[in-house]
Scaffold this active site. Sequence first.
Site, PDB file in Angstrom:
ATOM      1  N   LYS A  19     -35.769 -37.980  -8.314  1.00  0.00           N
ATOM      2  CA  LYS A  19     -35.115 -38.509  -9.730  1.00  0.00           C
ATOM      3  C   LYS A  19     -35.185 -39.785  -9.836  1.00  0.00           C
ATOM      4  CE  LYS A  19     -30.858 -36.654  -9.089  1.00  0.00           C
ATOM      5  NZ  LYS A  19     -31.152 -35.901  -7.728  1.00  0.00           N
ATOM      6  N   ARG A  93     -23.088 -33.737 -13.503  1.00  0.00           N
ATOM      7  CA  ARG A  93     -23.292 -32.945 -12.260  1.00  0.00           C
ATOM      8  C   ARG A  93     -22.422 -32.044 -12.098  1.00  0.00           C
ATOM      9  NH1 ARG A  93     -25.526 -37.439  -8.645  1.00  0.00           N
ATOM     10  NH2 ARG A  93     -25.965 -36.974  -6.782  1.00  0.00           N
ATOM     11  N   ARG A 127     -35.302 -41.631   4.200  1.00  0.00           N
ATOM     12  CA  ARG A 127     -35.145 -42.561   2.413  1.00  0.00           C
ATOM     13  C   ARG A 127     -34.527 -44.021   3.124  1.00  0.00           C
ATOM     14  NH1 ARG A 127     -32.271 -40.436  -2.492  1.00  0.00           N
ATOM     15  NH2 ARG A 127     -30.465 -39.929  -1.220  1.00  0.00           N
ATOM     16  N   ARG A 160     -28.795 -44.783   3.638  1.00  0.00           N
ATOM     17  CA  ARG A 160     -27.507 -44.356   3.289  1.00  0.00           C
ATOM     18  C   ARG A 160     -26.630 -43.605   4.024  1.00  0.00           C
ATOM     19  NH1 ARG A 160     -28.858 -42.253  -2.657  1.00  0.00           N
ATOM     20  NH2 ARG A 160     -27.238 -40.828  -2.052  1.00  0.00           N
ATOM     21  N   ARG A 171     -24.348 -31.818   0.630  1.00  0.00           N
ATOM     22  CA  ARG A 171     -24.596 -32.303  -0.537  1.00  0.00           C
ATOM     23  C   ARG A 171     -25.318 -31.189  -1.215  1.00  0.00           C
ATOM     24  NH1 ARG A 171     -27.354 -37.577   0.411  1.00  0.00           N
ATOM     25  NH2 ARG A 171     -27.719 -37.748  -1.621  1.00  0.00           N
TER      26      ARG A 171
HETATM   27  N1  LIG Z   1     -42.753 -37.403   1.253  1.00  0.00           N
HETATM   28  C1  LIG Z   1     -42.424 -37.730   0.148  1.00  0.00           C
HETATM   29  N2  LIG Z   1     -41.494 -38.424  -0.335  1.00  0.00           N
HETATM   30  C2  LIG Z   1     -40.936 -38.640  -1.510  1.00  0.00           C
HETATM   31  C3  LIG Z   1     -41.754 -37.957  -2.565  1.00  0.00           C
HETATM   32  N3  LIG Z   1     -40.888 -38.343  -3.818  1.00  0.00           N
HETATM   33  C4  LIG Z   1     -40.116 -39.206  -3.344  1.00  0.00           C
HETATM   34  N4  LIG Z   1     -39.798 -39.287  -1.907  1.00  0.00           N
HETATM   35  C5  LIG Z   1     -39.023 -39.882  -1.080  1.00  0.00           C
HETATM   36  O1  LIG Z   1     -37.982 -39.063  -0.943  1.00  0.00           O
HETATM   37  C6  LIG Z   1     -36.711 -39.922  -0.912  1.00  0.00           C
HETATM   38  C7  LIG Z   1     -35.779 -39.051  -2.174  1.00  0.00           C
HETATM   39  O2  LIG Z   1     -36.284 -39.449  -3.666  1.00  0.00           O
HETATM   40  P1  LIG Z   1     -35.442 -40.345  -4.528  1.00  0.00           P
HETATM   41  O3  LIG Z   1     -36.170 -40.643  -5.917  1.00  0.00           O
HETATM   42  O4  LIG Z   1     -34.458 -41.124  -4.231  1.00  0.00           O
HETATM   43  O5  LIG Z   1     -34.523 -38.759  -4.972  1.00  0.00           O
HETATM   44  P2  LIG Z   1     -33.123 -38.709  -5.795  1.00  0.00           P
HETATM   45  O6  LIG Z   1     -32.116 -38.492  -4.680  1.00  0.00           O
HETATM   46  O7  LIG Z   1     -33.390 -37.186  -6.542  1.00  0.00           O
HETATM   47  O8  LIG Z   1     -32.915 -39.770  -6.777  1.00  0.00           O
HETATM   48  C8  LIG Z   1     -36.983 -41.246  -1.112  1.00  0.00           C
HETATM   49  O9  LIG Z   1     -37.217 -41.702   0.257  1.00  0.00           O
HETATM   50  C9  LIG Z   1     -38.454 -41.226  -2.123  1.00  0.00           C
HETATM   51  O10 LIG Z   1     -39.228 -42.371  -1.686  1.00  0.00           O
HETATM   52  C10 LIG Z   1     -42.787 -37.299  -2.242  1.00  0.00           C
HETATM   53  O11 LIG Z   1     -43.502 -36.744  -2.930  1.00  0.00           O
HETATM   54  N5  LIG Z   1     -43.198 -36.914  -1.173  1.00  0.00           N
HETATM   55  N1  LIG Z   2     -22.127 -37.722 -11.608  1.00  0.00           N
HETATM   56  C1  LIG Z   2     -21.305 -37.562 -10.425  1.00  0.00           C
HETATM   57  N2  LIG Z   2     -20.404 -36.991 -10.247  1.00  0.00           N
HETATM   58  C2  LIG Z   2     -19.596 -37.032  -9.282  1.00  0.00           C
HETATM   59  N3  LIG Z   2     -20.001 -37.715  -7.973  1.00  0.00           N
HETATM   60  C3  LIG Z   2     -21.226 -38.603  -8.099  1.00  0.00           C
HETATM   61  C4  LIG Z   2     -21.763 -38.336  -9.527  1.00  0.00           C
HETATM   62  N4  LIG Z   2     -23.029 -39.134  -9.227  1.00  0.00           N
HETATM   63  C5  LIG Z   2     -22.961 -39.769  -8.241  1.00  0.00           C
HETATM   64  N5  LIG Z   2     -21.930 -39.370  -7.358  1.00  0.00           N
HETATM   65  C6  LIG Z   2     -21.524 -39.583  -6.164  1.00  0.00           C
HETATM   66  O1  LIG Z   2     -22.488 -40.281  -5.430  1.00  0.00           O
HETATM   67  C7  LIG Z   2     -23.233 -39.880  -4.381  1.00  0.00           C
HETATM   68  C8  LIG Z   2     -24.750 -40.417  -4.525  1.00  0.00           C
HETATM   69  O2  LIG Z   2     -25.462 -39.924  -5.675  1.00  0.00           O
HETATM   70  P1  LIG Z   2     -26.672 -40.028  -5.956  1.00  0.00           P
HETATM   71  O3  LIG Z   2     -27.302 -41.504  -5.636  1.00  0.00           O
HETATM   72  O4  LIG Z   2     -27.076 -39.818  -7.467  1.00  0.00           O
HETATM   73  O5  LIG Z   2     -27.521 -39.084  -4.962  1.00  0.00           O
HETATM   74  P2  LIG Z   2     -28.958 -38.429  -5.003  1.00  0.00           P
HETATM   75  O6  LIG Z   2     -29.818 -39.541  -5.794  1.00  0.00           O
HETATM   76  O7  LIG Z   2     -29.143 -38.426  -3.486  1.00  0.00           O
HETATM   77  O8  LIG Z   2     -28.647 -37.135  -5.543  1.00  0.00           O
HETATM   78  C9  LIG Z   2     -23.063 -38.320  -4.595  1.00  0.00           C
HETATM   79  O9  LIG Z   2     -23.254 -37.520  -3.448  1.00  0.00           O
HETATM   80  C10 LIG Z   2     -21.766 -38.395  -5.033  1.00  0.00           C
HETATM   81  O10 LIG Z   2     -20.580 -38.597  -4.082  1.00  0.00           O
END
Ligand SMILES: Nc1nc2c(ncn2[C@@H]2O[C@H](COP(=O)(O)OP(=O)(O)O)[C@@H](O)[C@H]2O)c(=O)[nH]1
Ligand SMILES: Nc1ncnc2c1ncn2[C@@H]1O[C@H](COP(=O)(O)OP(=O)(O)O)[C@@H](O)[C@H]1O
Length: 223
Positions: A19, A93, A127, A160, A171
């Site tokens: 995301k 969420r 990450r 993190r 999660r």
């Molecule tokens: N190997 C791999 N890593 C990815 C890819 N896309 C994103 N990532 C990595 O996966 C991790 C999670 O992505 P992030 O954008 O933070 O996901 P979010 O938690 O949904 O916001 C980060 O370390 C990114 O750099 C992919 O296509 N391949």
């Molecule tokens: N909309 C939300 N409602 C409740 N808790 C949240 C929300 N957004 C984030 N959090 C808290 O912050 C943490 C990290 O969120 P986030 O950075 O969005 O994680 P990721 O990008 O890995 O999905 C979550 O695991 C939760 O504890």
Amino acid sequence: MVVQRVIRAVIMGPPGSGKGTVSGRISKTFGLKHVSSGDILRANIKEQTELGLLMKSCIDQGQLVPDAIMSRIILNDLRRIDHSGWLLDGFPRTVSQAEALDNAYMIDTVINLNVPFLTIKERLTSRWTHIASGRVYNTDFNPPKVTGLDDVTGEPLVQRDDDKPETVTRRLKGYETQTEPVLEYYRSKGVLETFSGTETNKIWPHVEAFLHRKFSSLSQRVA
Ligand SMILES: Nc1nc2c(ncn2[C@@H]2O[C@H](COP(=O)(O)OP(=O)(O)O)[C@@H](O)[C@H]2O)c(=O)[nH]1
Ligand SMILES: Nc1ncnc2c1ncn2[C@@H]1O[C@H](COP(=O)(O)OP(=O)(O)O)[C@@H](O)[C@H]1O
């Protein structure tokens, strides 16, 4: 006359589905302001605000912050920036959060990144995050130019606390029980657009093409 109308979008997907990565590309390409609930919470923890101190243990354990608190933070933020289009990442969420958002704004589109849990578990353990900006790196996918340092500021990157394997599992479970119902909520409203895959670079062109079509149809409608 074609008037550019304010676009309000949400991006969804399990933790680690990309995301943040895709949001960065969307805000660069389409000029939407990226509002990340996780980044807002981590900034509060870093600055040791009252809210940050209260929420830290919840987040570190991989649990959700209470709905009322989260909805208030995000809706306050959106009120300040509402003159420009925005993309919400990490909120809503829960169905209760989605209803709070619905009471305040009409959402144009919800982009859902559908990435298998197995792929996610591998990604999150490698990450690295620059907490102040929310920029993310990955040791395989997009490593920083200098190991351990942010490309833009040169500041140290951190892993993190909630990216530990056992917390990631918790999660993902929470995502299934609390957040998947939100997908159904938006599907029934006809605004959900799902993109499936295991690689962001393969998913992104489809998201980009979809948003180009969406932006032009919304602009034409107000023309
Ligand atoms: N190997 C791999 N890593 C990815 C890819 N896309 C994103 N990532 C990595 O996966 C991790 C999670 O992505 P992030 O954008 O933070 O996901 P979010 O938690 O949904 O916001 C980060 O370390 C990114 O750099 C992919 O296509 N391949
Ligand atoms: N909309 C939300 N409602 C409740 N808790 C949240 C929300 N957004 C984030 N959090 C808290 O912050 C943490 C990290 O969120 P986030 O950075 O969005 O994680 P990721 O990008 O890995 O999905 C979550 O695991 C939760 O504890």
